[in-house]
Design a protein around this motif. Structure first.
Motif, short mmCIF file in Angstrom:
data_model
loop_
_atom_site.label_atom_id
_atom_site.label_comp_id
_atom_site.label_asym_id
_atom_site.label_seq_id
_atom_site.Cartn_x
_atom_site.Cartn_y
_atom_site.Cartn_z
N UNK A 65 0.94 -1.23 0.21
CA UNK A 65 -0.02 -0.06 -0.12
C UNK A 65 0.88 1.27 0.02
N UNK A 66 1.90 1.21 0.63
CA UNK A 66 2.82 2.25 0.75
C UNK A 66 3.76 2.66 -0.35
N UNK A 67 4.27 1.59 -0.77
CA UNK A 67 5.63 1.74 -1.61
C UNK A 67 5.36 2.46 -3.07
N UNK A 68 3.95 2.08 -3.52
CA UNK A 68 3.57 2.78 -4.84
C UNK A 68 3.30 4.44 -4.51
N UNK A 69 3.36 5.06 -3.41
CA UNK A 69 3.00 6.12 -3.20
C UNK A 69 4.28 7.03 -3.00
N UNK A 70 5.53 6.41 -3.16
CA UNK A 70 6.84 7.07 -3.10
C UNK A 70 7.46 7.03 -4.69
N UNK A 71 7.48 8.08 -5.48
CA UNK A 71 7.90 8.06 -6.74
C UNK A 71 9.53 7.83 -7.01
N UNK A 72 10.23 7.69 -5.80
CA UNK A 72 11.55 7.41 -5.73
C UNK A 72 11.60 5.97 -5.64
N UNK A 73 10.77 5.22 -5.42
CA UNK A 73 10.82 3.63 -5.51
C UNK A 73 10.47 3.15 -6.72
N UNK A 74 11.15 2.61 -7.45
CA UNK A 74 11.23 2.04 -8.87
C UNK A 74 9.85 1.02 -8.83
N UNK A 75 9.00 1.26 -10.07
CA UNK A 75 7.68 0.63 -10.13
C UNK A 75 8.26 -0.84 -9.98
N UNK A 76 8.99 -1.33 -10.50
CA UNK A 76 9.34 -2.92 -10.47
C UNK A 76 9.40 -3.37 -9.15
N UNK A 77 10.07 -2.56 -8.29
CA UNK A 77 10.09 -2.87 -6.91
C UNK A 77 8.68 -3.07 -6.27
N UNK A 78 7.97 -2.26 -6.70
CA UNK A 78 6.42 -2.53 -6.02
C UNK A 78 5.96 -3.73 -6.81
N UNK A 79 5.99 -4.17 -7.81
CA UNK A 79 5.60 -5.12 -8.51
C UNK A 79 6.30 -6.30 -7.97
N UNK A 80 7.50 -6.35 -7.59
CA UNK A 80 8.25 -7.45 -7.06
C UNK A 80 7.68 -7.64 -5.66
N UNK A 81 7.45 -6.66 -4.91
CA UNK A 81 6.82 -6.96 -3.65
C UNK A 81 5.57 -7.54 -3.59
N UNK A 82 4.69 -7.06 -4.60
CA UNK A 82 3.32 -7.76 -4.61
C UNK A 82 3.56 -9.20 -5.13
N UNK A 104 -5.00 -9.68 -4.42
CA UNK A 104 -5.74 -8.97 -5.71
C UNK A 104 -6.28 -7.59 -5.51
N UNK A 105 -6.53 -7.34 -4.06
CA UNK A 105 -7.11 -5.95 -3.75
C UNK A 105 -5.72 -4.92 -3.87
N UNK A 106 -4.69 -5.56 -3.49
CA UNK A 106 -3.53 -4.51 -3.41
C UNK A 106 -2.96 -4.36 -4.87
#
Length: 727
Positions: A99-116, A134-136
């Protein structure tokens, strides 16, 4: 300085009751640092998990990335070291991280996808439902503008069973509504979100009500939107954690035609941008504020906003036009960072739409003064409300603001508490904007009472505390009010307000400190009886054990008590029973504190003095029926150790003093004197059910002097066992 494991565990336990903020963050980080140094892996894990939870529910979720990552790595290295509950907590915390990671533009989008992806792998391995996954995934897709994917994840989640790792019945619909709104499905968003309005989650109902605001306005349900706004704002107005929900409430003010309300919210909460919990919420609040400011600029470009002092700092006044430019630049700068990370212009386009937002349809009345305030008891309130409108239209803003306060006072007198709160809030904002200092102080007191009557005790205490601690007190009065040396003449004297706030705060160091301040004020005003009563309340409101932070305050109150008792005349018959009864109450409270702090001999002296005063009070012509509140706080009548001795006869009050004296004699090793005092107290009681304290003192005295047979008979007579004496 190094610490032992026991010291660390005590320090960690102490963090549980601390308010969220820098002090709690620092305490947790100190425990973590020393736990790592001592190699306490499992303990360090528990502390970091607690810290993760604290950060998530504060305005500093970025701090949780490090604590969560450490726990995850430690668990993966040696899963056998941890209990099954630890894995479940980690899986729950995964949702927060996604929920948090995608709200920080400094964090690469791939990292958010890897996390989920990692979240899904672990959920599948444990046999858990994919509902939360699925919700997240849908939240991430919606935040980067992949709305088709967001819709797909939403539809799949709706068909997937929930389990113990799914969000609660309030938070799931809140995230669903956010997705549905992004998809333009307002009617469905309302249908899905409506049941969650009654959720008891800590994030609810403020989150779901805020998400529903715009769908309700767009579908013509203005009245429901107004109620949702009022309900949500009550829960978010004091916590910067809710900056994102506040942004939605600002947009609601624009869409519903309540720009003035929006300006009020900006004035009060603009400082929250300094600690926005994520760049996403910073961007959304700034853009929503621009929408309000732009509409206000169209009406009156020269309007000036005045900001309150927050943590010792105050932002300079600003014209709406200038602030709109500043916040537009800020919102777009953050949006561009998101666009660069996401590879599209979704966020900048969305923020442009927000900033260009205007009213939808006819304005929806939000101000209490825009309603018909007639009542069955007469037209007075309605006439006062008409004065507000007439004076505003005539440009007499000072008189209009004072008329608002008069309406609030009248509504409170008629016990229309919710409306009184709304009217007083508006009056406070207007008086503050006009810098009518004395009127403002009086209206803050009115608002505090309205909150209290409306069941908003925490808000009441906050407002009264701000009044007492603010620079408003003691500044020159304006208008018809005349200021006294103790504050504006329309207010009770300051010591009375300090005492009132102490009562409202209940029990604990904060309440005790307010009563101490009240006692000092009463003493300065030569109101000795009130000073003694306030000191007794200060002693009674402090915790008896377990809060070392209160030790310094206790020492201060004890010193003040000793000085106050030194100023009281001797214990002979008094001309008036009132000062003597207040002295007895203070002597009793003081003796109890002396006893628990290891000074029983001094406690006995104070209790004997109290008995002598009570004897003097019982003398003919002095006032033998005076109420001496020795067991309870004199200001409230609320018992601290049961409700015995609550009658009005001075002899019954004497029983409480004698019982405590008996207990002190036990501490001093004199069971004969202890038994004598307790039996004398017992003889004063009319109701045997009130005799527990006396019975225990007598039984313990019998045991202490070795009267085994007498003790056995006494215990049997009163249905007690010797084990009861050791509880």
């Amino acid at each position: 300085m190094s610490r032992t494991e026991q010291e660390l565990r005590q320090l960690f336990a102490g963090t549980h009751g601390m308010p969220t903020g820098a002090a709690k963050f620092a305490a947790l980080e100190e425990v973590i640092r020393h736990a790592d140094a001592l190699g306490l892996v499992e303990f360090a894990f528990d502390v970091r998990m607690s810290a993760t939870r604290t950060y998530q529910h504060s305005w500093a979720p970025a701090k949780s990335f490090l604590t969560f990552s450490w726990c995850l790595a430690a668990y993966d290295r040696e899963p056998e070291r941890f209990a099954p509950g630890h894995e479940r907590s980690l899986l729950w915390h995964f949702k927060w991280m996604v929920y948090n990671v995608h709200q920080f533009p400094e964090i690469p989008l791939q990292r958010a996808r890897d996390l989920v992806d990692d979240m899904e792998r672990r959920y599948r391995r444990g046999g858990h439902s994919m509902h939360a996954v699925l919700q997240h995934r849908g939240l991430v897709a919606e935040s980067i503008g992949e709305l088709d994917e967001a819709q797909d994840f939403y539809e799949r989640m709706a068909l997937t069973r929930r389990d113990g790792l799914s969000d609660c019945s309030g938070c799931v619909p809140s995230s669903q509504v956010r997705t549905l709104v992004a998809l333009g499905r307002d009617d469905e968003a309302i249908r899905v979100g409506e049941p969650a309005v009654r959720s008891g989650c800590t994030e609810q109902p403020q989150w779901i009500n805020s998400e529903l605001l715009l769908p309700l306005v767009r579908t013509g349900q203005g009245a429901r939107a107004v109620e949702a706004h009022r309900t949500a704002y009550r829960r978010i107005r004091d916590n910067p954690h809710h900056l994102g929900e506040l942004a939605l409430n600002l947009l609601f003010c624009v869409r519903s035609g309540n720009v003035g309300r929006g300006l009020d919210l900006i004035e009060r909460h603009l400082s929250w941008l300094d600690r926005a919990r994520t760049p996403l919420t910073e961007m959304e609040f700034a853009a929503a504020a621009v929408a309000v400011l732009s509409r206000a600029r169209e009406q009156e470009a020269g309007t000036v906003l005045r900001f309150p002092t927050v943590e010792g700092r105050r932002r300079p006044d600003a014209r709406v036009a200038d602030l709109a430019v500043e916040l537009r630049e800020r919102a777009l700068a953050v949006a561009e960072r998101f666009d660069a990370r996401n590879g599209n212009t979704f966020q900048s386009s969305r923020m442009e739409e927000w900033m260009a937002a205007g009213p939808i349809g006819e304005p929806t009345p939000l101000s209490v003064f825009e309603r018909d305030l007639r009542s069955r008891s007469g037209e007075r309130i309605h006439r006062l409300a008409e004065q507000v409108a007439a004076r505003t239209a005539a440009g007499d803003l000072t008189s209009a603001a004072r008329a608002r306060a008069a309406v609030a006072e009248a509504l409170l007198a008629e016990e229309r508490h919710a409306e009184a709160v709304e009217a007083a809030e508006e009056a406070v904002r207007e008086l503050d904007r006009l810098d009518l200092t004395a009127d403002l102080a009086a209206c803050r007191w009115l608002l505090a009472r309205a909150y209290r009557a409306d069941g908003q005790g925490e808000e009441a205490g906050r407002v009264l505390g701000e009044l007492l601690d603010s620079g408003e007190w003691g500044r020159p009065a304006e208008g018809p009010l005349v200021q006294s040396t103790e504050g504006p003449a329309s207010l009770p004297p300051r010591p009375e307000l300090e005492s009132t706030l102490g009562d409202w705060l209940g029990y604990g160091p904060a309440a005790a400190a307010r009563f101490l301040a009240a006692a000092r004020g009463f003493e300065a005003a030569a109101r000795q009886e009130d000073a003694l009563t306030a000191l007794a309340s200060a002693l009674n409101r402090l915790p008896w054990a377990g809060q070392e932070a209160a030790d310094g305050l206790l020492a201060e109150i004890l010193k003040e008590t000793e000085a106050a008792l030194g100023r009281v005349p001797g214990e002979g018959p008094a001309d008036s029973a009132a000062p003597a009864t207040a002295t007895v109450g203070l002597l009793f409270a003081y003796a109890r504190r002396l006893r628990v702090t290891g000074r029983p001999a001094e406690a006995a002296d104070r209790l004997r003095t109290a008995c002598a005063l009570l004897d003097a009070l019982a003398a003919p012509g002095v006032g033998s029926d005076a109420a001496v509140d020795t067991e309870n706080d004199a200001d409230t009548g609320t018992g601290t150790d049961g409700d015995a001795y609550t009658g009005t006869d001075a002899g019954i009050r004497r029983g409480a003093v004698l019982t405590e004296l008996g207990a002190v004699h036990l501490d001093l090793g004199d069971p004969v004197a202890a038994e004598e005092a307790a039996r004398a107290a017992l003889a004063l009681l009319d109701d045997p059910d009130d005799a527990w304290e006396e019975l225990f003192v007598i039984a313990k005295a019998l045991r202490a002097r070795g009267a085994g047979d007498e003790l056995a008979a006494f215990l049997a007579d009163h249905d007690l066992t010797e084990e009861d004496l050791d509880d």
